[in-house]
Design a protein around this motif. Structure first.
Motif, mmCIF file in Angstrom:
data_model
loop_
_atom_site.group_PDB
_atom_site.id
_atom_site.type_symbol
_atom_site.label_atom_id
_atom_site.label_comp_id
_atom_site.label_asym_id
_atom_site.label_seq_id
_atom_site.Cartn_x
_atom_site.Cartn_y
_atom_site.Cartn_z
ATOM 1 N N SER A 68 0.805 -1.110 -0.103
ATOM 2 C CA SER A 68 0.042 0.023 0.015
ATOM 3 C C SER A 68 0.973 1.316 0.029
ATOM 4 N N LEU A 69 1.935 1.327 0.862
ATOM 5 C CA LEU A 69 2.893 2.448 0.832
ATOM 6 C C LEU A 69 3.372 2.590 -0.717
ATOM 7 N N ALA A 70 3.908 1.462 -1.342
ATOM 8 C CA ALA A 70 4.521 1.728 -2.622
ATOM 9 C C ALA A 70 3.516 2.064 -3.787
ATOM 10 N N GLY A 71 2.215 1.451 -3.769
ATOM 11 C CA GLY A 71 1.220 1.950 -4.720
ATOM 12 C C GLY A 71 0.699 3.358 -4.514
ATOM 13 N N TYR A 72 0.707 3.742 -3.031
ATOM 14 C CA TYR A 72 0.510 5.148 -2.901
ATOM 15 C C TYR A 72 1.642 6.086 -3.397
ATOM 16 N N GLY A 73 2.923 5.609 -3.153
ATOM 17 C CA GLY A 73 3.956 6.594 -3.563
ATOM 18 C C GLY A 73 4.114 6.504 -5.122
ATOM 19 N N PHE A 74 3.850 5.403 -5.910
ATOM 20 C CA PHE A 74 3.712 5.340 -7.109
ATOM 21 C C PHE A 74 2.702 6.171 -7.909
ATOM 22 N N GLU A 75 1.582 6.331 -7.176
ATOM 23 C CA GLU A 75 0.640 7.275 -7.944
ATOM 24 C C GLU A 75 0.516 8.687 -7.628
ATOM 25 N N VAL A 76 1.088 9.114 -6.331
ATOM 26 C CA VAL A 76 0.954 10.274 -5.783
ATOM 27 C C VAL A 76 1.979 11.017 -6.145
ATOM 28 N N ALA A 95 -4.902 3.316 -5.440
ATOM 29 C CA ALA A 95 -4.517 4.822 -5.217
ATOM 30 C C ALA A 95 -4.957 5.711 -6.321
ATOM 31 N N ARG A 96 -5.019 5.123 -7.678
ATOM 32 C CA ARG A 96 -5.211 5.938 -8.826
ATOM 33 C C ARG A 96 -6.810 6.276 -8.631
ATOM 34 N N SER A 97 -7.602 5.548 -8.133
ATOM 35 C CA SER A 97 -9.078 5.982 -7.844
ATOM 36 C C SER A 97 -9.358 6.807 -6.924
ATOM 37 N N PHE A 98 -8.098 7.118 -5.971
ATOM 38 C CA PHE A 98 -8.430 7.943 -4.929
ATOM 39 C C PHE A 98 -8.573 9.394 -5.447
ATOM 40 N N PRO A 99 -9.430 10.134 -4.774
ATOM 41 C CA PRO A 99 -9.601 11.587 -5.309
ATOM 42 C C PRO A 99 -8.477 12.575 -4.742
ATOM 43 N N HIS A 100 -7.472 13.130 -5.936
ATOM 44 C CA HIS A 100 -6.413 13.766 -5.428
ATOM 45 C C HIS A 100 -6.856 15.015 -4.811
#
Length: 187
Positions: A88-96, A158-163
């Motif tokens: 989850s940390l890696a996915g969040y970091g890659f997307e954000v 993470a991509r579907s999370f509203p930025h």
């Protein structure tokens, strides 16, 4: 006369039940075999027997079932918790976070997904042997903690999370760790 449209539907009605029976048969055979004698299992008897308690007593006297169950639970729990944290940390970091290096690293992850696990077993064993981790629980858990597939799965999440929510949290003064733990993870 049967219409051709009806004939085309027949595989759709026949294939799912047949594949379900074929998929469930090994489970059925395992349960039935647990109730039969060894000779009945070798003869592929498909009817339940009356030896379940005797077979379980034999198993309990030959093996330490409690230790095996504890080890399995420890490995499953440890792998799941660590994979959730790191992926989850890696996915969040890659997307954000955006950078050129991140895209190259994502391409490396995609390439790593194409390498079968059988090709990496011997190098993994040698690496764990060098670290003195052979025949340990951690050696079973570590290779499955951060698989490329899970990282990509969490990146898609993470991509579907509203930025906009992330930007609002930054404006309100939250740090990245707080944003991740208090806003992103609970959703």
């Amino acid at each position: 006369m049967i219409k051709t449209r009806t004939l085309r539907k027949i595989p759709g009605y026949v294939f799912p039940p047949v594949s379900a029976v074929l998929s469930l048969f090994p489970l059925f055979f395992m349960v039935v075999s647990a109730t039969n004698t060894s000779q009945d299992v070798l003869n592929s008897r498909l009817l339940p027997g009356a030896n379940l308690l005797r077979n379980f007593a034999t198993l309990a006297s030959a093996q330490d079932i409690g230790s095996a169950m504890w080890s399995s639970a420890l490995i499953a729990t440890g792998t799941t918790v660590l994979a959730l944290i790191f992926c989850s940390l890696a996915g969040y970091g890659f997307e954000v976070f955006h950078s050129k290096g991140k895209d190259r690293l994502m391409n490396v992850l995609l390439l790593a997904m194409m390498i079968p696990f059988a090709a990496t077993m011997i190098p993994l064993f040698q690496m764990f042997a060098d670290f003195g981790l052979v025949n340990s629980t951690i050696a079973v858990i570590l290779p499955t903690v951060a698989t490329p597939f899970l990282v990509l799965l969490f990146r898609q999440s993470a991509r579907s999370f509203p930025h906009e929510i992330l930007e609002a949290a930054r404006i309100d003064g939250l740090g990245e760790v707080s944003i991740f733990t208090r806003i992103f993870l609970p959703t």
